[in-house]
Design a protein around this motif. Structure first.
Motif, short mmCIF file in Angstrom:
data_model
loop_
_atom_site.label_atom_id
_atom_site.label_comp_id
_atom_site.label_asym_id
_atom_site.label_seq_id
_atom_site.Cartn_x
_atom_site.Cartn_y
_atom_site.Cartn_z
N ILE A 532 0.85 -1.19 0.00
CA ILE A 532 0.00 0.00 0.00
C ILE A 532 0.89 1.24 0.00
O ILE A 532 1.90 1.30 0.70
CB ILE A 532 -0.97 0.00 1.22
N GLY A 533 0.55 2.21 -0.83
CA GLY A 533 1.34 3.43 -0.93
C GLY A 533 1.20 4.32 0.31
O GLY A 533 0.29 4.17 1.12
N ASN A 534 2.12 5.27 0.40
CA ASN A 534 2.18 6.16 1.56
C ASN A 534 2.22 7.61 1.07
O ASN A 534 3.28 8.11 0.67
CB ASN A 534 3.42 5.83 2.40
N PRO A 535 1.09 8.31 1.11
CA PRO A 535 1.08 9.69 0.60
C PRO A 535 1.82 10.68 1.48
O PRO A 535 2.03 11.83 1.08
CB PRO A 535 -0.42 10.02 0.55
N GLN A 536 2.25 10.27 2.68
CA GLN A 536 2.93 11.18 3.59
C GLN A 536 4.46 11.09 3.48
O GLN A 536 5.18 11.59 4.34
CB GLN A 536 2.50 10.92 5.03
N LEU A 537 4.95 10.48 2.44
CA LEU A 537 6.40 10.38 2.25
C LEU A 537 7.02 11.77 2.10
O LEU A 537 6.48 12.65 1.42
CB LEU A 537 6.71 9.56 1.01
N VAL A 613 1.48 -6.86 4.83
CA VAL A 613 1.27 -5.65 4.05
C VAL A 613 2.49 -4.76 4.23
O VAL A 613 2.85 -4.41 5.35
CB VAL A 613 0.00 -4.90 4.48
N PHE A 614 3.13 -4.43 3.11
CA PHE A 614 4.30 -3.56 3.14
C PHE A 614 3.93 -2.18 2.57
O PHE A 614 2.95 -2.03 1.85
CB PHE A 614 5.45 -4.18 2.33
N THR A 615 4.73 -1.21 2.91
CA THR A 615 4.54 0.14 2.40
C THR A 615 5.90 0.78 2.18
O THR A 615 6.95 0.16 2.45
CB THR A 615 3.70 0.98 3.38
N SER A 616 5.91 2.00 1.71
CA SER A 616 7.16 2.76 1.55
C SER A 616 7.30 3.76 2.68
O SER A 616 6.31 4.34 3.14
CB SER A 616 7.17 3.49 0.20
#
Length: 781
Positions: A532-537, A613-616
């Motif tokens: 799942i993407g992370n918009p707070q990067l 579940v992994f994210t960036s």
């Protein structure tokens, strides 16, 4: 992918040379050549315009330019590359120091990588301006630009305040031909022959001259793009290769046509003004067909599969730019307004017909349709002036971007052998990313004796808005705002007339990939693991240093070496959220439904999670360092004025920590080596040459997969005959050593398996495309 053709930097440089004081002239982009626009005569476009017949019939060998820039810049005119007949910018930049290509198919050069770093770390500029790309990592595929549109290629090793700072590895600046710089007309006609006997044409035409009260340049290019690739894959249960699990033979054919056109209009306005208008259009139509045969062994059973595939590519790029420069308040004021669009309507499908021990077992297929639109509008306002012995430039860049991408997925499954293939809709995923940037900057420059300097500050502000949907329903939205202060400083010591030392210190930035920002759950993205993407990067930032020495060899030659270091902060890597994957949740629910467990908690205790579940996330720091050497010179010292040699070598290394420990940056080729020569035969009005290229191995480690990529040696040659001052005919050959691309895959289902080296599969894959030959005639008139 898309590109934007903006106002020409060459006209800017010539205008600066006329209108700015001497202190600013030292910083203007120019090349150390006689009468390069450093006098009032430079305003006479008719006198300064380069005659296009010199491009058609080259009487002398071209070498790397030695620029007057304070920042470290390598400059190469089109003539440096042209005798080997490059079709695209990718074919050109593969010959310059430090540019690698990892991930490209054999004999293709699309995603350029400076310093071995992934394409998102390398900024691609056109006429000194940032251009958008269609890739999720914000990279720009340089094989979309025909070589015939190019005036020169510049490698910008460090950042300056007056251009976008997202260039951690550096920038590739593609300077296009413009009306102010060229005069004349010519036609290029050619034919390519591939190793499988396929023959296809190429055509180009350029015209430039006085018109509409100013100067106009127009060019068109049509070229068939063909490539056949033969691929073999062998899959084993583990790296010991003791047990062959399956194998595959595949033939892939890419067959299409690229159309491109560009236009440039330049006119003087009043006593001090100059107006420039540019436009471009690029269209790619391509079919990619695949025919595969697979054979798998499972407990004594032999499972075979016929796997046909087809992809259609329909991409369009267009853009227009307007630049106006004029004298104001004792300096020069510049306005740039640019707009570019990219559209991708591509379709890909693949069927699989499976037979077990010769009997039909199943037939199924998957298809994907992409509808992508990307639009960018930018406005720049800048002012340049003298403050006594110091030159000053300040301004602001505004950029508005909207990226709208929709993926539509389809599937098909046969009930009986021979059923017709009829795809049914499966799901639709869409996303819209909007970015607004306002970047003010200021920089100063000057010269004191043998020391020239430039220092500046750029403040980049980014406002991001993200929306995504699935099957028409809005699933979520997010926003992220961030600001970065990017200082830069460049020093140039002209130690002697022949020796120069450059030192650069600069801070740069890399924004997150688009797919890393979208908070949509992707099932089974990494083996059995979800993502799942992370918009707070936060963006990655890098503090960099470049230290180089350059020496002039005689009148035309140059030799140089450069050392670089990048300290990268807030690296973006994949991390575990700690949440179980969707597959694990489904398994636990099924256990409860089947009565194998009384509750979800009991099911978890009976079968603990092994996929997640992994994210960036921004995880920490990384370091990149290396050395770059280049030589470009005639052998005049040995009495061989008509023999030119070219050599460059880049060595790079890096350090980063990921979920398994220490490694290099992903897909960083360890080295890139080029060597070649051109022999001119003036008495015969002919020439010939050879060039050799070798790229070091690259390694990538992501969750569930580790890959080593190795490319074979690349040898190219040409022979040319000139007829008078108007016609040249050139035969060139590429991939004469029939180089292969070899990949070694280590595949795992879960993070635990990857840590314990419990293999799902070990695969060896190799692809070849064979030699190709090209005959080209140019006629100037």
């Amino acid at each position: 992918m898309k590109q934007t053709l903006l106002a020409t930097s060459l006209s800017r440089a010539l205008l600066c040379a006329v209108m700015l004081p001497a202190s600013y002239q030292a910083a203007a982009q120019s090349v150390e050549t006689p009468d390069a626009g450093n006098s009032a005569e430079g305003m006479d476009a008719k006198q300064d315009a380069k005659q296009l017949d010199t491009v058609v019939v080259q009487g002398e060998i071209a070498y790397r330019n030695r620029t007057l820039d304070i920042e470290p810049v390598l400059s190469y005119d089109l003539e440096y590359f042209q005798r080997f007949e490059p079709n695209t910018v990718g074919d050109m930049v593969k010959r310059v120091p430090g540019v690698g290509f990892v991930g490209s198919d054999v004999m293709e050069f699309d995603g350029a990588q400076l310093r071995g770093l992934a394409g998102g770390y390398t900024q691609v500029l056109i006429n000194g301006k940032k251009v958008p790309g269609a890739g999720d990592d914000r990279s720009f595929w340089v094989d979309r630009i025909p070589a015939e549109m190019v005036d020169r290629i510049e490698i910008l090793r460090s950042n300056s305040a007056n251009r976008s700072g997202d260039a951690v590895a550096g920038a590739i600046n593609i300077i296009l031909r413009d009306a102010y710089a060229f005069d004349g007309h010519y036609i290029r006609v050619g034919v390519n022959r591939w190793f499988d006997g396929e023959v296809n044409p190429t055509f180009g035409a350029v015209t430039s001259g006085e018109a509409l009260g100013g100067r106009v340049l127009a060019g068109v290019n049509v070229q068939d793009r063909y490539r056949r690739k033969d691929k073999r894959s062998d899959r084993f249960t583990d790296p010991s290769k003791e047990e062959l699990a399956s194998w595959e033979d595949q033939v892939e054919v890419k067959d299409g046509r690229d159309y491109s056109a560009n236009f440039s209009y330049t006119v003087d306005v009043g006593e001090t003004g100059r107006l420039g208008i540019d436009a471009f259009y690029v269209k790619t139509d391509r079919d990619v067909t695949e025919v595969s045969y697979e054979e798998e062994y499972d407990d004594g059973d032999v499972i075979t599969a016929d796997v046909p595939g087809l992809a259609t590519v329909d991409q369009k790029n267009w853009g227009a730019g307007l630049e106006y420069r004029f004298g104001m308040a004792g300096g020069i004021t510049e306005f740039d307004l640019d707009h570019a669009r990219f559209a991708d309507n591509s379709f890909e499908r693949e069927e699989e017909h499976v037979y077990e021990n010769g009997e039909w077992d199943e037939s199924e297929g998957e298809a994907e349709y992409i509808d992508a639109k990307d639009a960018e509008t930018s406005l720049k306002i800048a002012h340049m002036r003298s403050l006594g012995a110091v030159g000053m430039e300040f301004g602001v860049d505004y950029r508005d971007k909207e990226r709208d991408v929709t993926y539509a997925f389809f599937e098909w499954e046969a009930e009986n052998e021979g059923d017709p293939v009829v795809y049914q809709p499966d799901s639709i995923i869409g996303s819209v990313i909007e970015e607004e940037r306002i970047d003010p900057y200021i920089q100063f420059n000057g010269q004191a004796g043998i020391l020239a300097w430039e220092a500046g500050l750029r403040y980049e502000t980014t406002r991001s808005r993200i929306r995504y949907s699935e099957d028409g329903d809005v699933e979520g939205s997010a926003s992220k705002d961030y600001d970065e202060l990017l200082p830069s400083m460049h020093l140039r010591w002209d130690v002697t007339d022949a020796d120069r030392i450059n030192l650069s210190l600069a801070r740069s930035v890399k924004r997150p990939n688009f797919n890393e920002m979208i908070p949509a759950l992707l099932d089974g993205e990494f083996g059995d693991n979800d993502y799942i993407g992370n918009p707070q990067l936060d963006p990655e930032t890098a503090n960099g240093i470049d230290l180089g020495w350059e020496h002039r060899l005689g009148r035309k030659g140059v030799i140089g070496i450069n050392f670089f270091y990048r300290d990268v902060k807030d690296l973006i890597e994949v991390v575990n959220t700690g949440a179980p994957s969707e597959e694990m949740r489904d398994t636990w629910e099924e256990m409860v439904e089947d009565g194998e467990a009384a509750s979800i908690e009991e099911a978890i205790a009976a079968e603990p999670a092994d996929s997640w579940v992994f994210t960036s996330a921004n995880i920490g720091d990384g370091k990149v360092w290396g050395a770059e050497f280049d030589l470009s010179t005639p052998l005049s010292a040995f009495g061989l004025d008509n023999t030119g040699v070219f050599l460059n070598y880049s060595w790079v290394d890096s350090k980063i920590d990921d979920f398994l420990g220490e490694r290099r940056f992903n897909n960083q080729a360890k080295s890139v080596f080029n060597i070649g020569f051109i022999q001119d035969l003036p008495a015969l009005a002919a020439s010939f040459g050879v060039t050799y290229r070798k790229q070091g191995d690259a390694y990538e480690r992501i969750l569930g997969e580790e890959v080593t990529v190795r490319y074979g040696d690349d040898l190219e040659a040409f022979v040319e005959k000139r007829f008078g001052n108007r016609v040249s005919v050139r035969l060139s050959a590429a991939n004469l050593l029939d180089a292969s691309k070899d990949e070694f895959f280590h595949k795992f289902d879960t993070l635990g398996d990857q840590t314990d080296r419990d293999y799902d599969e070990y695969e060896l894959e190799t692809e070849e495309a064979g030699p190709s030959y090209q005959m080209v005639m140019r006629w100037s008139f």
